[in-house]
Scaffold this motif. Structure first.
Motif, PDB file in Angstrom:
ATOM      1  N   THR A   3       0.613  -1.385  -0.011  1.00 32.06           N
ATOM      2  CA  THR A   3       0.184  -0.112  -0.282  1.00 32.06           C
ATOM      3  C   THR A   3       0.615   1.279   0.017  1.00 32.06           C
ATOM      4  O   THR A   3       2.031   0.922   0.142  1.00 32.06           O
ATOM      5  N   THR A   4      -0.038   2.094   0.011  1.00 30.05           N
ATOM      6  CA  THR A   4       0.804   3.702   0.468  1.00 30.05           C
ATOM      7  C   THR A   4       0.640   4.285   1.318  1.00 30.05           C
ATOM      8  O   THR A   4      -0.807   4.154   0.795  1.00 30.05           O
ATOM      9  N   PRO A   5       0.759   5.498   1.091  1.00 31.53           N
ATOM     10  CA  PRO A   5       0.546   6.543   2.262  1.00 31.53           C
ATOM     11  C   PRO A   5      -0.403   7.557   1.529  1.00 31.53           C
ATOM     12  O   PRO A   5      -0.561   7.497  -0.117  1.00 31.53           O
ATOM     13  N   ASP A   6      -1.642   8.649   2.324  1.00 32.03           N
ATOM     14  CA  ASP A   6      -1.817   9.577   1.477  1.00 32.03           C
ATOM     15  C   ASP A   6      -0.961  10.563   1.240  1.00 32.03           C
ATOM     16  O   ASP A   6       0.320  10.966   1.705  1.00 32.03           O
ATOM     17  N   THR A   7      -1.904  11.504   0.326  1.00 30.01           N
ATOM     18  CA  THR A   7      -0.438  12.448   0.228  1.00 30.01           C
ATOM     19  C   THR A   7       0.009  13.480   0.713  1.00 30.01           C
ATOM     20  O   THR A   7       1.656  14.085   0.833  1.00 30.01           O
ATOM     21  N   PRO A   8      -0.433  13.972   1.784  1.00 28.10           N
ATOM     22  CA  PRO A   8       0.308  14.293   3.016  1.00 28.10           C
ATOM     23  C   PRO A   8       1.304  13.540   3.829  1.00 28.10           C
ATOM     24  O   PRO A   8       1.983  14.597   3.867  1.00 28.10           O
ATOM     25  N   SER A   9       0.623  12.814   3.993  1.00 25.77           N
ATOM     26  CA  SER A   9       2.169  11.288   4.535  1.00 25.77           C
ATOM     27  C   SER A   9       3.019  11.735   3.866  1.00 25.77           C
ATOM     28  O   SER A   9       4.143  11.896   4.181  1.00 25.77           O
ATOM     29  N   LEU A  10       2.832  11.201   1.774  1.00 26.50           N
ATOM     30  CA  LEU A  10       3.651  11.166   1.456  1.00 26.50           C
ATOM     31  C   LEU A  10       4.869  12.448   1.523  1.00 26.50           C
ATOM     32  O   LEU A  10       5.864  11.835   0.961  1.00 26.50           O
ATOM     33  N   ALA A  11       4.007  13.905   1.373  1.00 25.31           N
ATOM     34  CA  ALA A  11       4.450  14.310   1.410  1.00 25.31           C
ATOM     35  C   ALA A  11       5.511  14.390   2.775  1.00 25.31           C
ATOM     36  O   ALA A  11       7.234  15.551   2.297  1.00 25.31           O
ATOM     37  N   LEU A  12       5.292  15.067   4.112  1.00 21.83           N
ATOM     38  CA  LEU A  12       6.353  14.461   5.402  1.00 21.83           C
ATOM     39  C   LEU A  12       7.818  13.732   4.957  1.00 21.83           C
ATOM     40  O   LEU A  12       8.279  13.527   5.488  1.00 21.83           O
ATOM     41  N   ILE A  13       6.681  12.357   4.579  1.00 20.81           N
ATOM     42  CA  ILE A  13       8.230  10.894   4.570  1.00 20.81           C
ATOM     43  C   ILE A  13       9.292  11.704   3.035  1.00 20.81           C
ATOM     44  O   ILE A  13      10.333  11.130   3.001  1.00 20.81           O
ATOM     45  N   ASP A  14       8.641  12.455   2.010  1.00 18.09           N
ATOM     46  CA  ASP A  14       9.763  13.215   1.199  1.00 18.09           C
ATOM     47  C   ASP A  14      10.496  13.667   1.424  1.00 18.09           C
ATOM     48  O   ASP A  14      11.131  14.263   1.380  1.00 18.09           O
ATOM     49  N   ALA A  15       9.647  15.145   2.719  1.00 14.70           N
ATOM     50  CA  ALA A  15      10.981  15.804   3.125  1.00 14.70           C
ATOM     51  C   ALA A  15      11.601  14.953   4.151  1.00 14.70           C
ATOM     52  O   ALA A  15      12.645  15.745   4.077  1.00 14.70           O
ATOM     53  N   CYS A  16      11.372  14.454   4.951  1.00 17.76           N
ATOM     54  CA  CYS A  16      12.008  13.528   5.701  1.00 17.76           C
ATOM     55  C   CYS A  16      12.646  13.299   4.920  1.00 17.76           C
ATOM     56  O   CYS A  16      14.504  12.817   5.348  1.00 17.76           O
ATOM     57  N   THR A  17      12.366  12.158   3.745  1.00 21.37           N
ATOM     58  CA  THR A  17      14.384  12.289   3.085  1.00 21.37           C
ATOM     59  C   THR A  17      15.318  12.869   2.631  1.00 21.37           C
ATOM     60  O   THR A  17      16.031  12.631   3.021  1.00 21.37           O
TER      61      THR A  17
END
Length: 395
Positions: A3-17
């Motif tokens: 599965t993949t995270p929702d859009t806000p969560s993915l944005a946060l994950i990308d920022a943390c990456t």
């Protein structure tokens, strides 16, 4: 199915990456990765060193990052530790980045050597060195570990306060250490790996119905079970008539990650940790039942600097770097939906105070403690994301 995270969560994950990769580059020296960003406090507490365990964990994230400086830094970190290897084969707890100092801790540091070997295997498989690189140092390191292995249990023996939880009274056969030992045996195809697995599961899980075959193991089982209920976890340590029931989250997570727990035990551990809210509000609290000064296992050194009191530091604090292993373990079990949610929460805790990457937090008040710019926070976040994306370079 992943599965993949929702859009806000993915944005946060990308920022943390992005922030994680930036932090690792900021903490990199020509001789390897520092434990934390250079500040006055970090210098005073010697966090501006290349630590065996910290660096090896970071090496796994740096290797395969695609960032040339980090790829080179992974090799340099392992080189710096190998250069200060003791004559008996032990890898230091830490080395000075300029090669001027090597430290082996008060009662020894058993896990630096284990993590270094895991890091070496990772870079051999995914990095810019050949399969025989560090072969002499690897042989000596394995020899040092084998000298501390019980010749029947095939488990490592150690002093208390001599692994990552270096203000905790775990000694004898320690869960965390022996999970790593099995992983080293698996990676290097060492002898007696199956015996290590067998005795690991009998000593650290004495409540199972099957009796161990070895008569000394049966006595240890008797002492461990006496007056106790099955905690739904592996014990944190076993040492004759003294055992650890405090609920070592990191050790249990590694037991799953390293392939020691069967499916039933793995899901039982996850259920126990989830019921105890070990990852609430952030992943993850490293002890479920902290030791108080009234506990029989309490040691005076645990109160040094008022650091390891109840719900603090190794005694129940929240450690984001362990949270990365928690996510990796969930991914290994195929629990992708909760793992993505936990990864987003891990990104959120690293982001606090303008991406401070705080070392640890009080387990109840959530007050930030320890050093800023902790390298292994960034590393295990990156490894956790790789694990969720099915990248073989995660572990």
């Amino acid at each position: 199915m992943t599965t993949t995270p929702d859009t806000p969560s993915l944005a946060l994950i990308d920022a943390c990456t992005r922030a994680s990769l930036e932090l690792l580059q900021r903490n990199l020296t020509p001789h390897g990765i520092l434990a934390a960003t250079r500040t006055e406090a970090a210098v005073a507490r010697r966090y501006t060193r290349i630590f065996g365990r910290d660096a090896a964990i970071c090496v796994m994230a740096m290797c395969g990052s695609g960032v040339p400086a980090l790829e080179d830094g992974a090799v340099a970190s392992l080189d710096a530790l190998a250069a200060q290897q003791a004559a008996n084969g032990q890898i230091p707890k830490y080395v000075d980045p300029d090669g001027l100092d090597a430290d082996f801790w008060y009662l020894g540091c058993i896990d630096a050597t284990l993590w270094w070997l895991i890091g070496v295997d990772h870079v051999r498989r995914h990095g810019r060195v050949g399969p025989s690189h560090w072969s002499v140092e690897v042989g000596r390191a394995i020899g040092w570990l084998l000298a501390q292995e019980h010749q029947h249990f095939r488990l490592l023996q150690q002093n208390e306060a001599s692994d990552w939880a270096d203000i905790m009274p775990r000694s004898g056969y320690v869960l965390y250490t022996n999970a790593l030992w099995y992983e080293v045996k698996r990676r290097y195809a060492l002898d007696d790996a199956e015996a290590t697995r067998y005795h690991f599961n009998h000593l650290f899980n004495p409540f199972q119905p099957e009796l161990p075959k070895y008569h000394r193991a049966r006595l240890l089982r008797h002492y461990a079970r006496r007056g106790r209920r099955d905690p739904g976890l592996y014990l944190s340590f076993v040492n004759l008539s003294v055992v650890g029931h405090e609920g070592d989250v990191f050790g249990n997570v590694l037991a799953i990650q390293c392939g020691l727990a069967d499916t039933a035990m793995a899901y039982r551990i996850v259920e126990t940790l989830s019921a105890a809210n070990a990852s609430v509000p952030y992943p993850v609290r490293v002890v479920l039942q902290p030791l108080s000064p009234q506990h029989p296992l309490w040691r005076l050194y645990m109160a040094r600097h008022q650091q390891n009191l109840v719900h603090q530091y190794h005694n129940g604090g929240i450690w984001p770097f362990v949270g990365g292993f928690w996510v990796m373990m969930l991914a290994r079990l195929g629990l992708h939906q909760p793992a993505w949610s936990e990864l987003a929460r891990l990104a959120r805790v690293n982001a606090l105070d303008d991406w401070r990457f705080t070392e640890w937090f009080h387990g109840r008040t959530l007050a930030p403690r320890g050093m800023a710019g902790q390298s292994w926070n960034a590393a295990t976040f990156l490894l956790a994301r790789r694990a969720l994306e099915g990248d073989a370079r995660a572990w």
